[in-house]
Design a protein around this motif. Structure first.
Motif, PDB file in Angstrom:
ATOM      1  N   SER A 138       0.843  -1.191   0.000  1.00  0.00           N
ATOM      2  CA  SER A 138       0.000   0.000   0.000  1.00  0.00           C
ATOM      3  C   SER A 138       0.886   1.253   0.000  1.00  0.00           C
ATOM      4  O   SER A 138       1.688   1.436  -0.907  1.00  0.00           O
ATOM      5  CB  SER A 138      -0.944  -0.042   1.202  1.00  0.00           C
ATOM      6  OG  SER A 138      -1.948   0.935   1.095  1.00  0.00           O
ATOM      7  N   VAL A 139       0.772   2.100   1.033  1.00  0.00           N
ATOM      8  CA  VAL A 139       1.587   3.314   1.049  1.00  0.00           C
ATOM      9  C   VAL A 139       3.075   2.972   1.140  1.00  0.00           C
ATOM     10  O   VAL A 139       3.927   3.756   0.700  1.00  0.00           O
ATOM     11  CB  VAL A 139       1.155   4.231   2.217  1.00  0.00           C
ATOM     12  CG1 VAL A 139       1.512   3.623   3.562  1.00  0.00           C
ATOM     13  CG2 VAL A 139       1.790   5.607   2.092  1.00  0.00           C
ATOM     14  N   GLY A 140       3.406   1.794   1.676  1.00  0.00           N
ATOM     15  CA  GLY A 140       4.806   1.373   1.708  1.00  0.00           C
ATOM     16  C   GLY A 140       5.371   1.212   0.310  1.00  0.00           C
ATOM     17  O   GLY A 140       6.509   1.602   0.030  1.00  0.00           O
ATOM     18  N   GLY A 141       4.580   0.637  -0.606  1.00  0.00           N
ATOM     19  CA  GLY A 141       5.003   0.527  -1.996  1.00  0.00           C
ATOM     20  C   GLY A 141       5.084   1.881  -2.670  1.00  0.00           C
ATOM     21  O   GLY A 141       6.005   2.164  -3.449  1.00  0.00           O
ATOM     22  N   ASP A 142       4.103   2.749  -2.368  1.00  0.00           N
ATOM     23  CA  ASP A 142       4.133   4.125  -2.875  1.00  0.00           C
ATOM     24  C   ASP A 142       5.445   4.807  -2.528  1.00  0.00           C
ATOM     25  O   ASP A 142       6.119   5.401  -3.371  1.00  0.00           O
ATOM     26  CB  ASP A 142       2.989   4.922  -2.218  1.00  0.00           C
ATOM     27  CG  ASP A 142       1.813   5.115  -3.144  1.00  0.00           C
ATOM     28  OD1 ASP A 142       1.685   4.336  -4.093  1.00  0.00           O
ATOM     29  OD2 ASP A 142       1.029   6.052  -2.909  1.00  0.00           O
ATOM     30  N   ALA A 143       5.777   4.729  -1.234  1.00  0.00           N
ATOM     31  CA  ALA A 143       6.953   5.441  -0.740  1.00  0.00           C
ATOM     32  C   ALA A 143       8.245   4.874  -1.314  1.00  0.00           C
ATOM     33  O   ALA A 143       9.194   5.622  -1.593  1.00  0.00           O
ATOM     34  CB  ALA A 143       6.981   5.383   0.789  1.00  0.00           C
ATOM     35  N   LEU A 144       8.310   3.553  -1.502  1.00  0.00           N
ATOM     36  CA  LEU A 144       9.506   2.950  -2.094  1.00  0.00           C
ATOM     37  C   LEU A 144       9.715   3.443  -3.521  1.00  0.00           C
ATOM     38  O   LEU A 144      10.827   3.797  -3.921  1.00  0.00           O
ATOM     39  CB  LEU A 144       9.398   1.431  -2.061  1.00  0.00           C
ATOM     40  CG  LEU A 144       9.674   0.771  -0.712  1.00  0.00           C
ATOM     41  CD1 LEU A 144       9.254  -0.692  -0.751  1.00  0.00           C
ATOM     42  CD2 LEU A 144      11.144   0.881  -0.349  1.00  0.00           C
ATOM     43  N   ILE A 145       8.642   3.460  -4.304  1.00  0.00           N
ATOM     44  CA  ILE A 145       8.760   3.924  -5.684  1.00  0.00           C
ATOM     45  C   ILE A 145       9.095   5.414  -5.717  1.00  0.00           C
ATOM     46  O   ILE A 145       9.906   5.877  -6.526  1.00  0.00           O
ATOM     47  CB  ILE A 145       7.463   3.624  -6.456  1.00  0.00           C
ATOM     48  CG1 ILE A 145       7.287   2.099  -6.599  1.00  0.00           C
ATOM     49  CG2 ILE A 145       7.480   4.284  -7.832  1.00  0.00           C
ATOM     50  CD1 ILE A 145       5.978   1.682  -7.232  1.00  0.00           C
ATOM     51  N   ARG A 146       8.493   6.173  -4.823  1.00  0.00           N
ATOM     52  CA  ARG A 146       8.829   7.599  -4.724  1.00  0.00           C
ATOM     53  C   ARG A 146      10.313   7.760  -4.397  1.00  0.00           C
ATOM     54  O   ARG A 146      11.013   8.606  -4.964  1.00  0.00           O
ATOM     55  CB  ARG A 146       7.980   8.265  -3.642  1.00  0.00           C
ATOM     56  CG  ARG A 146       8.289   9.737  -3.426  1.00  0.00           C
ATOM     57  CD  ARG A 146       7.508  10.278  -2.237  1.00  0.00           C
ATOM     58  NE  ARG A 146       6.088  10.270  -2.485  1.00  0.00           N
ATOM     59  CZ  ARG A 146       5.411  11.252  -3.061  1.00  0.00           C
ATOM     60  NH1 ARG A 146       6.066  12.344  -3.481  1.00  0.00           N
ATOM     61  NH2 ARG A 146       4.119  11.180  -3.244  1.00  0.00           N
ATOM     62  N   SER A 147      10.813   6.935  -3.470  1.00  0.00           N
ATOM     63  CA  SER A 147      12.222   7.002  -3.069  1.00  0.00           C
ATOM     64  C   SER A 147      13.143   6.713  -4.252  1.00  0.00           C
ATOM     65  O   SER A 147      14.160   7.383  -4.445  1.00  0.00           O
ATOM     66  CB  SER A 147      12.470   5.998  -1.934  1.00  0.00           C
ATOM     67  OG  SER A 147      13.788   6.065  -1.480  1.00  0.00           O
ATOM     68  N   ILE A 148      12.760   5.723  -5.079  1.00  0.00           N
ATOM     69  CA  ILE A 148      13.555   5.397  -6.269  1.00  0.00           C
ATOM     70  C   ILE A 148      13.569   6.572  -7.239  1.00  0.00           C
ATOM     71  O   ILE A 148      14.614   6.944  -7.784  1.00  0.00           O
ATOM     72  CB  ILE A 148      12.996   4.135  -6.947  1.00  0.00           C
ATOM     73  CG1 ILE A 148      13.202   2.914  -6.042  1.00  0.00           C
ATOM     74  CG2 ILE A 148      13.664   3.910  -8.305  1.00  0.00           C
ATOM     75  CD1 ILE A 148      12.475   1.675  -6.516  1.00  0.00           C
ATOM     76  N   CYS A 149      12.402   7.184  -7.445  1.00  0.00           N
ATOM     77  CA  CYS A 149      12.314   8.317  -8.361  1.00  0.00           C
ATOM     78  C   CYS A 149      13.128   9.526  -7.862  1.00  0.00           C
ATOM     79  O   CYS A 149      13.561  10.362  -8.656  1.00  0.00           O
ATOM     80  CB  CYS A 149      10.859   8.729  -8.559  1.00  0.00           C
ATOM     81  SG  CYS A 149       9.852   7.494  -9.428  1.00  0.00           S
ATOM     82  N   LEU A 150      13.334   9.578  -6.551  1.00  0.00           N
ATOM     83  CA  LEU A 150      14.127  10.668  -5.967  1.00  0.00           C
ATOM     84  C   LEU A 150      15.618  10.362  -5.958  1.00  0.00           C
ATOM     85  O   LEU A 150      16.416  11.180  -5.497  1.00  0.00           O
ATOM     86  CB  LEU A 150      13.643  10.957  -4.545  1.00  0.00           C
ATOM     87  CG  LEU A 150      12.258  11.602  -4.421  1.00  0.00           C
ATOM     88  CD1 LEU A 150      11.812  11.628  -2.964  1.00  0.00           C
ATOM     89  CD2 LEU A 150      12.274  13.019  -4.993  1.00  0.00           C
ATOM     90  N   GLY A 151      15.989   9.170  -6.449  1.00  0.00           N
ATOM     91  CA  GLY A 151      17.403   8.856  -6.583  1.00  0.00           C
ATOM     92  C   GLY A 151      17.920   7.727  -5.718  1.00  0.00           C
ATOM     93  O   GLY A 151      19.083   7.337  -5.849  1.00  0.00           O
ATOM     94  N   ARG A 152      17.094   7.177  -4.825  1.00  0.00           N
ATOM     95  CA  ARG A 152      17.541   6.060  -4.001  1.00  0.00           C
ATOM     96  C   ARG A 152      17.682   4.806  -4.852  1.00  0.00           C
ATOM     97  O   ARG A 152      16.787   4.476  -5.619  1.00  0.00           O
ATOM     98  CB  ARG A 152      16.544   5.815  -2.867  1.00  0.00           C
ATOM     99  CG  ARG A 152      16.733   4.533  -2.067  1.00  0.00           C
ATOM    100  CD  ARG A 152      18.032   4.496  -1.321  1.00  0.00           C
ATOM    101  NE  ARG A 152      18.169   5.594  -0.377  1.00  0.00           N
ATOM    102  CZ  ARG A 152      19.271   5.846   0.310  1.00  0.00           C
ATOM    103  NH1 ARG A 152      20.349   5.083   0.121  1.00  0.00           N
ATOM    104  NH2 ARG A 152      19.330   6.866   1.151  1.00  0.00           N
TER     105      ARG A 152
END
Length: 475
Positions: free
Chosen positions: A306-320
């Motif tokens: 859920s939001v955990g998957g959202d945040a992981l993908i957001r983190s990748i898009c931010l450069g992680r």
């Protein structure tokens, strides 16, 4: 000598027995008023003791019975008709409490498929967060070193979250009862067991990010399976994402809920950064066993629900950089400008069929396709987008598995239960383990150029679990 989880049961049974005897005395009047008040004070002190040991959710029934008795004997006139009526209600409530301790079914975790047993270390601090670690061990299982869920879960937070998220005083008690199964279940781990000798070099870390209002143990089924396969599962306890007051407004202001979810999605990339930076130096010293531990952070994997998957993908898009990422039933509340940056590693996206049915469409496929279109060919070839038939949004979290099992106590009154709940967990966990094997594990280079990751995963799951019908659909 009782160990902690058993002590809670002993205390609870004593509380229930005293409450039931007290309630019967209120109705039948065989005990004098002073003795009743002493008993009430004793129950109060015992309830405080249980609260310190680890609050089990069915204690709510005991608190209700205690309140009924207090009103009956202190507020009202003892022996009056209203007092006796409340005593009858207290008999029913305390009897239900005793039943919940002794008779409710005990849930057994599905056996893991890996060759390692599972070590466990809880409350490992990373700045202001704590994490639970599940890792491979060769040590023999010891029941006394296993962990009861009730000992570790943040019950008061979880109760508040469920009350606010349901927005319904009638639904909340059902959720409370349903989640009681946690408290009668051991995690099937060995606390502080030494890390398996062959896993001390090149140990691959897997960050597990729970859904909104869940906690670090809320995806233990998946963490256990991953650890049994030789990985280090780091289950993060994301905190300070909501308050009782904001959750209570969710039913009145639906947008308020999504506002909190988006805020959590924005906040969590910093949580991942903190955990990775803190644990890079800390974990080799904290994992039990002899000899040095080398954790391969270049292969760190992110798994989120859920939001955990959202945040992981957001983190990748931010450069992680994640070597691989698994997102389970994620809605992708991510700005278009971030989606256009693409993914740094392969993605396994698992959609729940009933989520798509509820919304009338797949709420995330457009975003996934857009991000993959901006990713390299290697990432696209090793990514997969699959739907699990029969799965709901809460299934990836452990309480999605427990609720129908717990509600089986009502099956005698005609409640139909889904028969595919546990197989859904086996399918989900097998898909993820196979994905990890083909992206960061020993089979990482075995994907044929013409082979689709999605088709390969479907075939692996079908063959390993002997599935006859298509429960995994490639999208």
């Amino acid at each position: 000598m009782f160990y902690r989880g058993q002590r809670i049961l002993v205390w609870e049974f004593a509380i229930g027995a005293i409450l039931l005897v007290y309630s019967l005395s209120v109705v039948l009047h065989p005990i004098d008023h002073f003795s009743k008040l002493v008993s009430l004070a004793l129950v109060g002190s015992m309830l405080m003791k249980v609260d310190k040991e680890g609050l089990r959710i069915n204690i709510i029934l005991a608190l209700v019975a205690k309140k009924l008795l207090f009103i009956s004997q202190v507020v009202l006139n003892p022996g009056s008709i209203p007092s006796t009526f409340l005593g009858i209600l207290a008999v029913i409530t305390s009897g239900a409490y005793l039943y919940s301790i002794v008779m409710l079914p005990t849930f057994n975790w599905p056996a893991t498929r890996g060759r390692f047993r599972i070590g466990f270390k809880d409350k490992v601090a990373a700045d202001d967060m704590v994490c639970a670690l599940f890792y491979p061990t060769d040590e023999a299982y010891n029941e006394e070193r296993d962990v009861f869920y009730a000992d570790r879960v943040r019950w008061k937070d979880k109760v508040a979250a469920m009350t606010g998220m349901s927005g319904n005083l009638l639904l909340s008690p059902i959720i409370f009862i349903a989640t009681h199964i946690y408290t009668r279940t051991r995690l099937g781990v060995i606390e502080d067991a030494p890390l398996a000798a062959e896993c001390r070099k090149g140990l691959i870390p897997v960050l597990i990010s729970h859904g909104f209002s869940n906690d670090r143990l809320g995806m233990s089924s998946l963490a256990r399976e991953i650890a049994s396969q030789g990985y280090l599962a780091i289950c993060i306890d994301h905190r300070n994402e909501w308050t009782k007051e904001t959750l209570a407004k969710c039913s009145l202001i639906p947008d308020k809920f999504w506002e909190m979810v988006v805020k959590a999605s924005i906040k969590r990339p910093n949580d991942y950064k903190t955990v990775i930076e803190t644990f890079s130096n800390l974990l080799p010293k904290r994992l039990p066993g002899d000899g040095e531990v080398e954790i391969d952070w270049s292969k760190v994997v992110g798994i989120g629900h859920s939001v955990g998957g959202d945040a992981l993908i957001r983190s990748i898009c931010l450069g992680r950089k994640f070597a691989a990422c698994v997102a389970m039933d994620t809605f992708l509340h991510i700005d278009a400008s971030l989606k256009s940056k693409g993914l740094s590693g392969p993605l396994l996206f698992l959609l729940a069929e009933r989520t798509m049915i509820k919304h009338g469409k797949d709420p995330s496929i457009g975003g996934v396709e857009e991000m993959l279109s901006h990713s390299s060919k290697d990432v696209r070839d090793r990514s997969a987008y699959l739907m699990l038939k029969g799965q709901t949004h809460v299934n990836p979290a452990d309480y999605g598995m427990f609720m129908p099992v717990e509600l089986s106590i009502f099956s005698k009154w005609g409640m139909s239960l889904p028969s595919d709940v546990i197989p859904l967990y086996e399918i989900q966990n097998t898909l993820i383990v196979e994905f990890l094997a083909r992206t960061v594990g020993k089979e990482a280079s075995n994907l044929k150029r013409e082979e689709s990751m999605g088709n390969m995963l479907r075939e692996r799951v079908k063959n390993s679990l002997n599935l006859e019908e298509k429960v995994v659909v490639r999208l």
